[in-house]
Design a protein around this motif. Sequence first.
Motif, PDB file in Angstrom:
ATOM      1  N   PHE A 199       0.865  -1.182   0.000  1.00 32.70           N
ATOM      2  CA  PHE A 199       0.000   0.000   0.000  1.00 32.70           C
ATOM      3  C   PHE A 199       0.898   1.226   0.000  1.00 32.70           C
ATOM      4  O   PHE A 199       1.660   1.459   0.938  1.00 32.70           O
ATOM      5  N   TYR A 200       0.835   2.022  -1.069  1.00 32.62           N
ATOM      6  CA  TYR A 200       1.784   3.124  -1.254  1.00 32.62           C
ATOM      7  C   TYR A 200       1.281   4.410  -0.586  1.00 32.62           C
ATOM      8  O   TYR A 200       0.315   5.010  -1.046  1.00 32.62           O
ATOM      9  N   PRO A 201       1.974   4.879   0.474  1.00 35.44           N
ATOM     10  CA  PRO A 201       1.610   6.154   1.082  1.00 35.44           C
ATOM     11  C   PRO A 201       2.243   7.332   0.350  1.00 35.44           C
ATOM     12  O   PRO A 201       1.939   8.487   0.635  1.00 35.44           O
ATOM     13  N   PRO A 240       9.478  16.225 -10.570  1.00 33.95           N
ATOM     14  CA  PRO A 240       9.030  16.733  -9.267  1.00 33.95           C
ATOM     15  C   PRO A 240       8.969  15.653  -8.202  1.00 33.95           C
ATOM     16  O   PRO A 240       8.708  14.479  -8.488  1.00 33.95           O
ATOM     17  N   HIS A 241       9.228  16.060  -6.971  1.00 32.05           N
ATOM     18  CA  HIS A 241       9.141  15.151  -5.823  1.00 32.05           C
ATOM     19  C   HIS A 241       7.718  14.629  -5.672  1.00 32.05           C
ATOM     20  O   HIS A 241       6.745  15.375  -5.778  1.00 32.05           O
ATOM     21  N   ALA A 242       7.614  13.341  -5.444  1.00 35.65           N
ATOM     22  CA  ALA A 242       6.301  12.711  -5.306  1.00 35.65           C
ATOM     23  C   ALA A 242       5.611  13.192  -4.028  1.00 35.65           C
ATOM     24  O   ALA A 242       6.219  13.201  -2.951  1.00 35.65           O
ATOM     25  N   LYS A 243       4.370  13.585  -4.154  1.00 33.83           N
ATOM     26  CA  LYS A 243       3.571  14.005  -3.002  1.00 33.83           C
ATOM     27  C   LYS A 243       2.205  13.348  -3.100  1.00 33.83           C
ATOM     28  O   LYS A 243       1.529  13.431  -4.121  1.00 33.83           O
ATOM     29  N   VAL A 244       1.813  12.675  -2.018  1.00 32.44           N
ATOM     30  CA  VAL A 244       0.497  12.051  -1.927  1.00 32.44           C
ATOM     31  C   VAL A 244      -0.162  12.564  -0.660  1.00 32.44           C
ATOM     32  O   VAL A 244       0.432  12.502   0.424  1.00 32.44           O
ATOM     33  N   SER A 245      -1.369  13.062  -0.767  1.00 29.31           N
ATOM     34  CA  SER A 245      -2.016  13.720   0.370  1.00 29.31           C
ATOM     35  C   SER A 245      -2.332  12.736   1.492  1.00 29.31           C
ATOM     36  O   SER A 245      -2.677  11.572   1.243  1.00 29.31           O
ATOM     37  N   ASP A 266       7.962  10.346   0.327  1.00 37.51           N
ATOM     38  CA  ASP A 266       6.809  11.009   0.963  1.00 37.51           C
ATOM     39  C   ASP A 266       6.129  10.054   1.940  1.00 37.51           C
ATOM     40  O   ASP A 266       4.906  10.002   2.058  1.00 37.51           O
ATOM     41  N   ALA A 267       6.954   9.284   2.634  1.00 37.99           N
ATOM     42  CA  ALA A 267       6.472   8.254   3.551  1.00 37.99           C
ATOM     43  C   ALA A 267       6.103   8.850   4.908  1.00 37.99           C
ATOM     44  O   ALA A 267       6.485   9.984   5.225  1.00 37.99           O
TER      45      ALA A 267
END
Length: 448
Positions: free
Chosen positions: A107-109, A118-123, A174-175
């Motif tokens: 499960f990818y946070p 660009p740097h990966a960002k997940v809300s 972005d963990a």
Amino acid sequence: MKMAGLNAIQTYVEWNHHEPEPGVYNFDGDYNLPKFLKTADDLGLVVILRTGPFIDAERDMGGLPYWLMRNNSNIKLRSYDPRANVTYNFEMLRWTQASGPLVNSEFYPGWLDHWGQPHAKVSSDSIVKTLTDMLEANASVNVYMFHGGTSFGFTAGSNLGSTFQACPTSYDYDAPLNEAGDPTPKYYAMREAIGKFFPLPTGVVPKPAPKMALPPITMKKPFGFVLYKATVTFQTSDPAILTVKGIADRAHVYVNKVLQGILSREQKAESIPIRVLKGQDIEILVENQGRICSGYNINDRKGIFQNVTLGSQVLVNWTMTPVLLDSNSVKKIELWKQNIKKTDSVSAPSVYIGKFKITNETTLLDSFLRLDGWHKGVAFLNNFNLGRYWPIVGPQVTLYAPSNLFLRAPLMNQITLLELEDSPCGGGGDSCSVQFVDTPVVNGTTPL
């Protein structure tokens, strides 16, 4: 992780570092697997051990050792049987397991980064919503990555999509726990969500640890170096097209020590026009940006493997100087001086050294090496390879430096930069410096 409410921890066993050469085994230091397993057991965490041999994880060649290709030039890695498709695999699964638990094994946070993107960002909101939905369905969840960490040295791999994509040194991902192991707002949000389904451990919830900043460190240039070299023995056109097919992965081309241009696997640039006369030297420095870490193309050999042509003629009689950079790199740099040609150009591959002391009154803390104005290369702190830097394309601007790498006075600390392209040291003043700062930057500006 324990305080976040997790009850299991998953880890890889990375073959290439546990057996760096055939029959030579390493389970010390960062690779002390028994200690890791005991620590998890002491905390009451179950361990899911992914033993490999292939792990991917954006590591160099997916964790497979390079000597597999050295010992067998025709080896096929990660090959597949064309008779196996999705349907066949699922049929075999249900033949052995008619039913079973619901498991999301990755499960990818967040997501991984590539240089120049660009740097990966997940809300946090989207992660918490999906996590809550899975827990309500009584599913088991493995968070990949809960802590991404750092691919120190040359351990970062690469991917092959529509083009070659090299991964940066940072695996921040972005963990929930950032590169330095500090909890982020995402950590606390996920902890709260988990707490609605499972009892959370009692005790102090971790907070970000303090970091160390130090004054700027002035860098001095000892020397430059070359890798491949050939002398032009014929009259050429003006300009002449130099072609290197299948370069792996990035090459700097020089004529009599003057930079002519850069060849790039990522940018699919295999030819450049150069001005060169009969009797002049062509030098090519080839950089390994990390072997492909997954897929059929994992047989990822590095260097020059096809003829190098100048116009319609093949350049022959190449001399090659192997540059092996490992944990003893700084010591080797001192030994190379007698074999390396000096150059005053700031755009030539060069080594810069800076020395500094840390007073006994200073608390040694984690820090981040900031390299503003530097172009592309590798950084060493006290003989430890912090990894690759490339701040001009981002997104990573700083390199993580754990506290245990620093030395107290009267011992002297040393920063060594192997700058491959261009330094800020030509204009004088204070520009020829680096600095340890207390704030990481892994989301800098990028060309895309």
